[in-house]
Design a protein around this motif. Structure first.
Motif, PDB file in Angstrom:
ATOM      1  N   ALA A  32       5.182  -6.867  -4.468  1.00 32.30           N
ATOM      2  CA  ALA A  32       6.118  -5.885  -5.013  1.00 32.30           C
ATOM      3  C   ALA A  32       5.762  -5.364  -6.397  1.00 32.30           C
ATOM      4  CB  ALA A  32       7.533  -6.464  -5.048  1.00 32.30           C
ATOM      5  N   SER A  33       5.226  -6.165  -7.282  1.00 33.01           N
ATOM      6  CA  SER A  33       4.905  -5.687  -8.629  1.00 33.01           C
ATOM      7  C   SER A  33       3.906  -6.630  -9.271  1.00 33.01           C
ATOM      8  CB  SER A  33       6.159  -5.587  -9.495  1.00 33.01           C
ATOM      9  OG  SER A  33       6.732  -6.856  -9.689  1.00 33.01           O
ATOM     10  N   THR A  34       3.364  -6.219 -10.410  1.00 33.42           N
ATOM     11  CA  THR A  34       2.357  -7.044 -11.061  1.00 33.42           C
ATOM     12  C   THR A  34       2.645  -7.238 -12.540  1.00 33.42           C
ATOM     13  OG1 THR A  34       0.974  -5.163 -11.648  1.00 33.42           O
ATOM     14  CG2 THR A  34       0.540  -6.214  -9.534  1.00 33.42           C
ATOM     15  N   ALA A  35       2.033  -8.259 -13.081  1.00 34.49           N
ATOM     16  CA  ALA A  35       2.008  -8.527 -14.511  1.00 34.49           C
ATOM     17  C   ALA A  35       0.713  -9.276 -14.768  1.00 34.49           C
ATOM     18  CB  ALA A  35       3.200  -9.376 -14.926  1.00 34.49           C
ATOM     19  N   LEU A  36       0.102  -9.070 -15.908  1.00 38.32           N
ATOM     20  CA  LEU A  36      -1.134  -9.788 -16.205  1.00 38.32           C
ATOM     21  C   LEU A  36      -0.820 -11.219 -16.609  1.00 38.32           C
ATOM     22  CD1 LEU A  36      -3.360  -7.228 -18.094  1.00 38.32           C
ATOM     23  CD2 LEU A  36      -3.513  -7.984 -15.733  1.00 38.32           C
ATOM     24  N   GLY A  37      -1.536 -12.130 -16.010  1.00 39.71           N
ATOM     25  CA  GLY A  37      -1.380 -13.550 -16.323  1.00 39.71           C
ATOM     26  C   GLY A  37      -2.526 -14.021 -17.182  1.00 39.71           C
ATOM     27  N   ALA A  38      -2.672 -15.309 -17.253  1.00 40.73           N
ATOM     28  CA  ALA A  38      -3.744 -15.917 -18.046  1.00 40.73           C
ATOM     29  C   ALA A  38      -5.109 -15.434 -17.557  1.00 40.73           C
ATOM     30  CB  ALA A  38      -3.648 -17.429 -17.940  1.00 40.73           C
ATOM     31  N   GLY A  39      -5.981 -15.142 -18.452  1.00 40.36           N
ATOM     32  CA  GLY A  39      -7.331 -14.724 -18.104  1.00 40.36           C
ATOM     33  C   GLY A  39      -7.396 -13.328 -17.489  1.00 40.36           C
ATOM     34  N   SER A  95       1.782  -2.339  -3.091  1.00 39.09           N
ATOM     35  CA  SER A  95       3.175  -2.686  -2.821  1.00 39.09           C
ATOM     36  C   SER A  95       3.474  -2.619  -1.331  1.00 39.09           C
ATOM     37  CB  SER A  95       4.118  -1.739  -3.566  1.00 39.09           C
ATOM     38  OG  SER A  95       4.009  -1.954  -4.940  1.00 39.09           O
ATOM     39  N   GLY A  96       4.212  -3.603  -0.870  1.00 41.38           N
ATOM     40  CA  GLY A  96       4.561  -3.684   0.534  1.00 41.38           C
ATOM     41  C   GLY A  96       3.601  -4.517   1.362  1.00 41.38           C
ATOM     42  N   SER A  97       2.505  -4.944   0.753  1.00 43.68           N
ATOM     43  CA  SER A  97       1.543  -5.776   1.481  1.00 43.68           C
ATOM     44  C   SER A  97       2.154  -7.137   1.780  1.00 43.68           C
ATOM     45  CB  SER A  97       0.274  -5.977   0.657  1.00 43.68           C
ATOM     46  OG  SER A  97      -0.374  -4.750   0.447  1.00 43.68           O
ATOM     47  N   PRO A  98       1.924  -7.655   2.985  1.00 47.24           N
ATOM     48  CA  PRO A  98       2.455  -8.973   3.299  1.00 47.24           C
ATOM     49  C   PRO A  98       1.670 -10.076   2.601  1.00 47.24           C
ATOM     50  CG  PRO A  98       1.154  -8.141   5.126  1.00 47.24           C
ATOM     51  CD  PRO A  98       1.218  -7.049   4.110  1.00 47.24           C
TER      52      PRO A  98
END
Length: 73
Positions: A60-67, A44-47
């Motif tokens: 800012a945040s993550t969610a799992l996508g396809a694959g 978080s906070g990485s450009p």
């Protein structure tokens, strides 16, 4: 959409890691970009940079996508 971004990150305080070019924007909302990436939690906070290396977002945040790939916003 369809553009690619680059991310410089220090996940969980680990040494610097680069995620270059293989991070495609899949959705653009008014205040968020959703992109598929191989970034890791704790970044978080990485450009997030476009090809000319202009900052276009902050990781800012993550969610799992396809694959199982990460979708960050």
């Amino acid at each position: 959409m369809g553009e690619f971004v680059n991310i410089i990150q220090h996940p969980r305080g680990e040494p610097k890691q680069l995620s270059l070019r293989d991070n495609q924007i899949v959705d653009a909302l008014e205040r968020f970009l959703h992109y598929e990436s191989d970034t890791r939690e704790g970044s978080s906070g990485s450009p997030v940079f476009n090809d000319p290396w202009e900052v276009v977002a902050w990781w800012a945040s993550t969610a799992l996508g396809a694959g199982g790939r990460t979708q960050a916003r």
